[in-house]
Design a protein around this motif. Structure first.
Motif, PDB file in Angstrom:
ATOM      1  N   MET A  54       1.610 -23.286  70.291  1.00  9.31           N
ATOM      2  CA  MET A  54       2.515 -23.326  71.536  1.00  9.31           C
ATOM      3  C   MET A  54       2.003 -24.510  72.623  1.00  9.31           C
ATOM      4  O   MET A  54       2.937 -24.979  73.405  1.00  9.31           O
ATOM      5  CB  MET A  54       2.135 -21.976  72.442  1.00  9.31           C
ATOM      6  CG  MET A  54       2.523 -20.695  71.589  1.00  9.31           C
ATOM      7  SD  MET A  54       4.396 -20.823  71.246  1.00  9.31           S
ATOM      8  CE  MET A  54       4.583 -19.433  70.046  1.00  9.31           C
ATOM      9  N   GLU A  55       0.835 -24.814  72.524  1.00  2.08           N
ATOM     10  CA  GLU A  55       0.589 -26.284  73.363  1.00  2.08           C
ATOM     11  C   GLU A  55       1.253 -27.225  72.806  1.00  2.08           C
ATOM     12  O   GLU A  55       1.801 -28.172  73.754  1.00  2.08           O
ATOM     13  CB  GLU A  55      -0.879 -26.374  73.148  1.00  2.08           C
ATOM     14  CG  GLU A  55      -1.731 -25.330  73.953  1.00  2.08           C
ATOM     15  CD  GLU A  55      -1.419 -25.445  75.490  1.00  2.08           C
ATOM     16  OE1 GLU A  55      -1.087 -26.352  76.057  1.00  2.08           O
ATOM     17  OE2 GLU A  55      -1.399 -24.293  75.891  1.00  2.08           O
ATOM     18  N   ALA A  81       7.876 -27.859  64.705  1.00  4.84           N
ATOM     19  CA  ALA A  81       7.067 -27.175  63.726  1.00  4.84           C
ATOM     20  C   ALA A  81       7.376 -25.522  63.726  1.00  4.84           C
ATOM     21  O   ALA A  81       7.442 -25.021  65.080  1.00  4.84           O
ATOM     22  CB  ALA A  81       5.683 -27.390  63.927  1.00  4.84           C
ATOM     23  N   GLY A  82       7.076 -24.825  62.844  1.00  7.29           N
ATOM     24  CA  GLY A  82       7.406 -23.460  62.799  1.00  7.29           C
ATOM     25  C   GLY A  82       6.208 -22.594  62.356  1.00  7.29           C
ATOM     26  O   GLY A  82       6.364 -21.459  61.785  1.00  7.29           O
ATOM     27  N   ALA A 120      16.338 -35.195  65.187  1.00  4.55           N
ATOM     28  CA  ALA A 120      15.152 -35.529  65.274  1.00  4.55           C
ATOM     29  C   ALA A 120      14.100 -34.445  64.477  1.00  4.55           C
ATOM     30  O   ALA A 120      14.128 -33.476  64.473  1.00  4.55           O
ATOM     31  CB  ALA A 120      14.269 -35.575  66.560  1.00  4.55           C
ATOM     32  N   ALA A 121      13.456 -35.067  63.245  1.00  4.12           N
ATOM     33  CA  ALA A 121      12.894 -34.282  62.216  1.00  4.12           C
ATOM     34  C   ALA A 121      11.337 -33.935  62.893  1.00  4.12           C
ATOM     35  O   ALA A 121      10.612 -34.654  62.103  1.00  4.12           O
ATOM     36  CB  ALA A 121      12.829 -34.702  60.861  1.00  4.12           C
ATOM     37  N   GLY A 122      11.386 -33.115  63.984  1.00  4.97           N
ATOM     38  CA  GLY A 122      10.065 -33.095  64.445  1.00  4.97           C
ATOM     39  C   GLY A 122       9.107 -31.717  63.734  1.00  4.97           C
ATOM     40  O   GLY A 122       7.927 -31.631  64.327  1.00  4.97           O
ATOM     41  N   ASP A 123       9.577 -31.070  62.682  1.00  4.76           N
ATOM     42  CA  ASP A 123       8.910 -30.298  61.730  1.00  4.76           C
ATOM     43  C   ASP A 123       8.088 -31.162  60.855  1.00  4.76           C
ATOM     44  O   ASP A 123       8.509 -31.433  59.716  1.00  4.76           O
ATOM     45  CB  ASP A 123       9.501 -29.187  61.174  1.00  4.76           C
ATOM     46  CG  ASP A 123       8.849 -28.417  60.686  1.00  4.76           C
ATOM     47  OD1 ASP A 123       7.514 -28.546  60.400  1.00  4.76           O
ATOM     48  OD2 ASP A 123       9.194 -27.357  60.173  1.00  4.76           O
ATOM     49  N   VAL A 146      13.569 -23.983  68.336  1.00  4.49           N
ATOM     50  CA  VAL A 146      12.111 -23.348  68.163  1.00  4.49           C
ATOM     51  C   VAL A 146      12.108 -22.109  67.171  1.00  4.49           C
ATOM     52  O   VAL A 146      13.160 -21.466  67.061  1.00  4.49           O
ATOM     53  CB  VAL A 146      11.290 -23.096  69.251  1.00  4.49           C
ATOM     54  CG1 VAL A 146      11.054 -24.500  70.212  1.00  4.49           C
ATOM     55  CG2 VAL A 146      11.804 -21.897  70.188  1.00  4.49           C
ATOM     56  N   GLY A 147      11.285 -21.747  66.613  1.00  5.77           N
ATOM     57  CA  GLY A 147      11.016 -20.532  65.717  1.00  5.77           C
ATOM     58  C   GLY A 147      10.120 -20.665  64.685  1.00  5.77           C
ATOM     59  O   GLY A 147       9.634 -21.787  64.392  1.00  5.77           O
ATOM     60  N   VAL A 148       9.641 -19.478  64.062  1.00  9.26           N
ATOM     61  CA  VAL A 148       8.639 -19.577  63.049  1.00  9.26           C
ATOM     62  C   VAL A 148       9.479 -19.986  61.755  1.00  9.26           C
ATOM     63  O   VAL A 148      10.510 -19.984  61.354  1.00  9.26           O
ATOM     64  CB  VAL A 148       7.920 -18.168  62.806  1.00  9.26           C
ATOM     65  CG1 VAL A 148       7.328 -17.739  63.933  1.00  9.26           C
ATOM     66  CG2 VAL A 148       9.247 -17.114  62.381  1.00  9.26           C
ATOM     67  N   ASN A 149       8.499 -20.195  60.830  1.00  8.32           N
ATOM     68  CA  ASN A 149       9.055 -20.838  59.515  1.00  8.32           C
ATOM     69  C   ASN A 149       9.919 -19.759  58.866  1.00  8.32           C
ATOM     70  O   ASN A 149       9.544 -18.724  58.842  1.00  8.32           O
ATOM     71  CB  ASN A 149       7.930 -21.269  58.591  1.00  8.32           C
ATOM     72  CG  ASN A 149       7.179 -22.490  58.977  1.00  8.32           C
ATOM     73  OD1 ASN A 149       8.020 -23.454  59.530  1.00  8.32           O
ATOM     74  ND2 ASN A 149       6.153 -22.817  58.477  1.00  8.32           N
ATOM     75  N   GLY A 150      10.820 -20.233  58.119  1.00  5.18           N
ATOM     76  CA  GLY A 150      11.599 -19.440  57.247  1.00  5.18           C
ATOM     77  C   GLY A 150      12.911 -18.455  57.868  1.00  5.18           C
ATOM     78  O   GLY A 150      13.421 -17.705  57.262  1.00  5.18           O
TER      79      GLY A 150
END
Length: 286
Positions: free
Chosen positions: A185-186, A175-176, A118-121, A90-94
């Protein structure tokens, strides 16, 4: 911190200016005000107790204290034999999340484990393609879905495929989008619940954090761990302008171990975090 270290060592005694310089050095290194205050308060007590008067001995005591602060925690990547293990990232984009997954996957494959990525983003258009490139390098399987699709279903499919084919590990991208978004977060909570269903088992939830982010990284760590109960941190981009003190703040405030650090672009530049090497590098005058 190197300039401050040199300045402290150039003094012939420990005085008020010495303490001011240490405080400024730690804050500028992204340790944060609260953590810096705690560190220096404990250091003063040590100096008084041991009767230290030389600047070199003061720095040695500070380094020893920081190494001790960073020492606790299990830094191994947890793997349990049996069901497919799921490691969520997990983490924000970039921050280098997808690249980190690719590097971890390649390292795990080289260690003899079979990997599914797994490409979950599904919200970043290039994320699946980027992960696919790494999957080829690691000889790993890639599970992806439609752009904008449900990340949970993709990760569920990846776990099912891993179980059906007897694979060891599912490395799941997420996703980030901004960590301040409640819906993200949900979504992450849902992803974790789904990933943990039989036959899968979540054994790592790793926050990928850009070391140049500064104190905002601590905010991210707090919010992500509330959502998905982090097991560790991967600190990326520790190769250039990063000050790195955020590592101390995260350990002191949240007690989450830093497990890996990214020192460059190649797969070999993702290495286990070594507290002693980190503190020595932080104080290096080189």
């Amino acid at each position: 911190m190197s300039g401050y270290v040199g300045s402290v060592l150039s003094r012939d005694k420990i005085d008020g200016e010495t303490w001011d310089e240490l405080e400024e050095a730690l804050i500028r290194a992204d340790v944060g005000v609260a953590t810096t205050t705690d560190i220096l308060d404990r250091l003063r007590a040590t100096i008084d107790k041991q009767g230290i008067t030389e600047p070199q001995a003061l720095l040695d005591a500070l380094k020893a204290q920081l190494k001790a602060d960073l020492a606790p925690g299990d830094r191994t990547l947890r793997y349990e034999a049996g069901a497919p293990n799921v490691w969520l990232f997990v983490g924000v984009n970039g921050v280098g999340k997808t690249t980190t997954i690719g590097k971890v996957g390649k390292q795990q494959a080289e260690a003899g484990r079979t990997v599914v990525m797994a490409a979950g983003d599904t919200f970043r258009a290039a994320a699946a393609e980027q992960l696919g490139t790494w999957a080829e390098r690691a000889n790993a399987e890639l599970v992806r879905g439609d752009e904008g699709g449900d990340p949970s279903s993709i990760i569920f499919d990846a776990v099912q495929r891993a179980a059906a084919r007897g694979h060891d590990l599912v490395l799941a991208d997420t996703a980030g989008r901004l960590h301040t978004k409640v819906n993200l977060m949900e979504e992450l909570r849902k992803v974790r619940r789904v990933a943990d269903r039989d036959p899968g088992k979540v054994t790592e939830v790793l926050l990928v954090l850009d070391a140049t982010t500064g104190q905002n990284g601590l905010v991210q760590a707090q919010q992500f761990t509330e959502a998905v109960d982090l097991t560790g941190v991967v600190l990326t981009k520790l190769d250039g302008s990063a000050k790195g003190g955020i590592a101390l703040a995260i350990q002191a405030t949240l007690g989450i171990p830093i497990k890996l650090v990214g020192l460059g672009e190649t797969v070999d530049d993702l290495v286990p975090f070594d507290p002693d090497e980190f503190v020595d590098a932080l104080f290096s005058e080189a």
